[in-house]
Design an enzyme around this catalytic site. Sequence first.
Site, PDB file in Angstrom:
ATOM      1  N   LYS A  44      11.365  33.256   3.780  1.00 27.92           N
ATOM      2  CA  LYS A  44      11.280  32.633   2.441  1.00 27.92           C
ATOM      3  C   LYS A  44      10.289  31.469   2.478  1.00 27.92           C
ATOM      4  O   LYS A  44       9.939  30.973   3.566  1.00 27.92           O
ATOM      5  CB  LYS A  44      12.667  32.146   2.029  1.00 27.92           C
ATOM      6  N   TYR A 279      -3.851   1.779   0.498  1.00 25.89           N
ATOM      7  CA  TYR A 279      -3.200   1.220  -0.700  1.00 25.89           C
ATOM      8  C   TYR A 279      -2.072   0.244  -0.349  1.00 25.89           C
ATOM      9  O   TYR A 279      -1.229   0.538   0.497  1.00 25.89           O
ATOM     10  CB  TYR A 279      -2.601   2.345  -1.541  1.00 25.89           C
TER      11      TYR A 279
END
Length: 389
Positions: A44, A279
Site C-alpha cells: 500500500k 528561516y
Amino acid sequence: MSETAKTPATPPRARAEIDLAALRANVRTLRAQAPGAAFMAVVKADGYGHGALPCARAAVEAGAGWVGTATPEEALALRASGELPADVRIMCWLWTPGGPWRETVEAGIDVSVSGLWALREVAEAARAAGRPALVQLKADTGLGRNGCQPADWGELVAAAVRAESAGLVRVTGLWSHFACADEPGHPSVAVQLALFEEMVASAERAGVRPEVRHIANSPATLTLPESHFDLVRPGIAMYGVSPGPALGSAADLGLRPVMTLAASLALVKHVAGGHGVSYGHRYVTPGETTLGLVPLGYADGVPRHASGTGPVLVGGKWRTVAGRIAMDQFVVDLGGDEPEPGAEAVLFGPGEHGEPTAEDWAQAAGTIGYEIVTRIGARVPRVYVGASV
Ligand SMILES: *Cc1c(COP(=O)(O)O)cnc(C)c1O
C-alpha cells in the site's frame, strides 16, 4: 515500465535508491520466520514509498503468493499492470461506499468487508460483474479501527453465508489486525488473539470455509508464531525498517533497509561566525565555518520536525541539519570541511557505510520509520538496483 528506464542519465539533484535484492532477502527472512504460512506482501501507499509494482514483483520472486493494498485503486493498478503472475492473489481492505467495487470483483481481487452495508454493496457489484466477489470478513478483535465488532459478527457472518449460497460471494478469508504487536508482551495482544480464534470458530460453525485466516503484521510475524495462522501480512519489515524501537533495529532483526535517500550538495560556502541559517535563524554559526546546501526539503518528505536534529552523512562524517528544513532545501554545518558542490549527502540508507538509517530520522523527528520512508515525495526519482533479470 522497465526498472532501468527510470534511471536518470545525469546525476540527479536527489534520488531514492531502492535495493530490490535487499527486499527479496527480507521476504525470504520473514518467510523463514513463518514457514507454515502463506506470505502477503503489503505494498500500500506505493510500496511504503518504494514503488508498489517493482516491490510487488520482487516479493513475488521471493515467494509471496499474495499482495496487499489499502485501496481498491491501488489493487486495480497492480492487476492492470499485467506484470504480476495471474495466480498471485491481490487483496485490498479499505472499503469506502461508492468505490470501484464492480471493477474490483471483475479483476478477481479479494476485498475486505467489515459490515452489512459493504456486503450489500459487494453483492450488487458481483451481480453487475456476473461473477462472485472474493470476500474476506474482517473482525475488530480490539484495534478499534476497521472491522466488525464481536456483537455484530454473527449477523455479518450469517448474511455472508446466505450471499455465498446465492452465488454472489465466496468467503475466502477471515482476518483481523493487531493494535500493539510492536510492544511485545502488551496484554492486548493475547486478548486479540483469543478473540480472533473465537470469532473464526464461530464463523466456521456458521458454515464459512475460509482459505486463509490471518492477523500477523510485521511485528507479529517477527515475534509471535502463534499469530501466523494460514498467512502473514508484513509491510514495513519487508522494506528493511524496524516496526519500532522495542523490537530492536533492522540489523538486530536480520533485515536490510531497502531505501537509500541521497542528494548532491547544491552549494558549499564559507561564512563568518554569528551567521544566521535558514528561516527564523534557529541556527547561528558558532564561528567561521563552511555550510553545505542539501537540495531536499519537506516537499520531498524530509520532515520539518527534524529541523536542528536530522543526521546526514557528508564526506564520511555525520552532520546535523542546521536550522529549519525548508520546502526544497536545508543546510548542514560542515565545520570548515570543503567538499565539492555535487558531493554526496546521504540522509539515510542501510547503515552499512556509516550513514544514518530511516530509524535514526524517525527518532530525530519524533515519529516512526514507516512515516519517514512512506512520505518521500514524488519529486524524488526512485532508482532501482538489484532487480533480478
Ligand atoms: C499496513 C498494514 C499491514 C502491514 O503492517 P506492517 O506493520 O507494516 O507490517 C498489515 N495489515 C493491514 C491491515 C495493514 O493496514
